[in-house]
Scaffold this motif. Sequence first.
Motif, mmCIF file in Angstrom:
data_model
loop_
_atom_site.group_PDB
_atom_site.id
_atom_site.type_symbol
_atom_site.label_atom_id
_atom_site.label_comp_id
_atom_site.label_asym_id
_atom_site.label_seq_id
_atom_site.Cartn_x
_atom_site.Cartn_y
_atom_site.Cartn_z
ATOM 1 N N THR A 66 0.763 -1.004 0.117
ATOM 2 C CA THR A 66 0.136 0.018 0.058
ATOM 3 C C THR A 66 0.745 1.235 -0.095
ATOM 4 O O THR A 66 0.754 2.188 -0.779
ATOM 5 N N ARG A 67 1.888 1.087 0.832
ATOM 6 C CA ARG A 67 2.661 2.170 0.729
ATOM 7 C C ARG A 67 3.333 2.567 -0.614
ATOM 8 O O ARG A 67 3.576 3.826 -0.900
ATOM 9 N N GLY A 69 2.566 1.807 -3.422
ATOM 10 C CA GLY A 69 1.612 2.188 -4.403
ATOM 11 C C GLY A 69 1.426 3.648 -4.304
ATOM 12 O O GLY A 69 1.202 4.351 -5.129
ATOM 13 N N ARG A 70 1.170 4.035 -3.022
ATOM 14 C CA ARG A 70 1.046 5.473 -2.801
ATOM 15 C C ARG A 70 2.143 6.336 -3.080
ATOM 16 O O ARG A 70 1.892 7.314 -3.772
ATOM 17 N N ARG A 71 3.339 5.904 -3.043
ATOM 18 C CA ARG A 71 4.634 6.438 -3.365
ATOM 19 C C ARG A 71 4.670 6.595 -4.938
ATOM 20 O O ARG A 71 4.976 7.604 -5.678
ATOM 21 N N TRP A 72 4.481 5.556 -5.265
ATOM 22 C CA TRP A 72 4.617 5.331 -7.015
ATOM 23 C C TRP A 72 3.643 6.179 -7.609
ATOM 24 O O TRP A 72 3.919 6.807 -8.487
ATOM 25 N N SER A 73 2.374 6.540 -7.159
ATOM 26 C CA SER A 73 1.314 7.308 -7.771
ATOM 27 C C SER A 73 1.816 8.803 -7.372
ATOM 28 O O SER A 73 1.604 9.630 -8.544
ATOM 29 N N GLU A 74 2.529 9.137 -6.396
ATOM 30 C CA GLU A 74 2.919 10.598 -5.969
ATOM 31 C C GLU A 74 4.088 10.826 -7.135
ATOM 32 O O GLU A 74 4.244 12.063 -7.663
ATOM 33 N N GLY A 76 4.179 9.617 -10.092
ATOM 34 C CA GLY A 76 3.784 9.594 -11.601
ATOM 35 C C GLY A 76 4.619 8.837 -12.548
ATOM 36 O O GLY A 76 5.733 8.104 -12.275
ATOM 37 N N GLU A 77 3.895 8.702 -13.602
ATOM 38 C CA GLU A 77 4.510 7.701 -14.807
ATOM 39 C C GLU A 77 5.712 8.265 -15.312
ATOM 40 O O GLU A 77 6.375 7.378 -15.966
#
Length: 198
Positions: A66-67, A69-74, A76-77
Amino acid sequence: MDHKIRRRQITDAARRVIVAGGLESVTFQTVAAEAGFSVRLVQYYFGTKRDFLLATHRSVMEDAGTRFGRRWSELGEHAEPREAVKAVLTELLPLDDQRREEAIVLGAFAAAAITGQGITTEETLAAPRALVTLLAHQLARTDRTPPGRGDRELDAELILVAAGGITQGMIQGHYTADSAITLVDHLLDRVLGPGTGN
């Protein structure tokens, strides 16, 4: 009470027992006492010690996932490969209480797999394998390594092994948070070349 919440309360208690006394200290009695539940209730949710050990390991993986995923979203691609790899590594390091607990628990499971305490190595390898794949993909995106090299996964394995060593050093008090980040930056310089901020 919701069964999922109750199970999580029990695995959280098991994590605290592991941090305090290692995997060998985990019993129905110690986990029940830590959770404030009866032994019978713990046995109701987890029929065997192995059941709640595996559920505890899974809960750590889910929290870390979960952590991540959150960091990855922050990020950005379009994040640069070096930034992405550094983000992965810093999420692994025990830089706060939660990650320190996770590192100690996962270390206990790794030791148990080595010594044959009812948990097999195969049951603990899914997350490291996924991380190697993720790191190898990011390394392949960088323009700082010669094209055509076939050792991206080996580089990723080495990076992950180094991160594990840094994590262990932090738990033992050998590295501070600052010195650990310095080591990560140096590692990335060695693999990817000096960063623009260096």
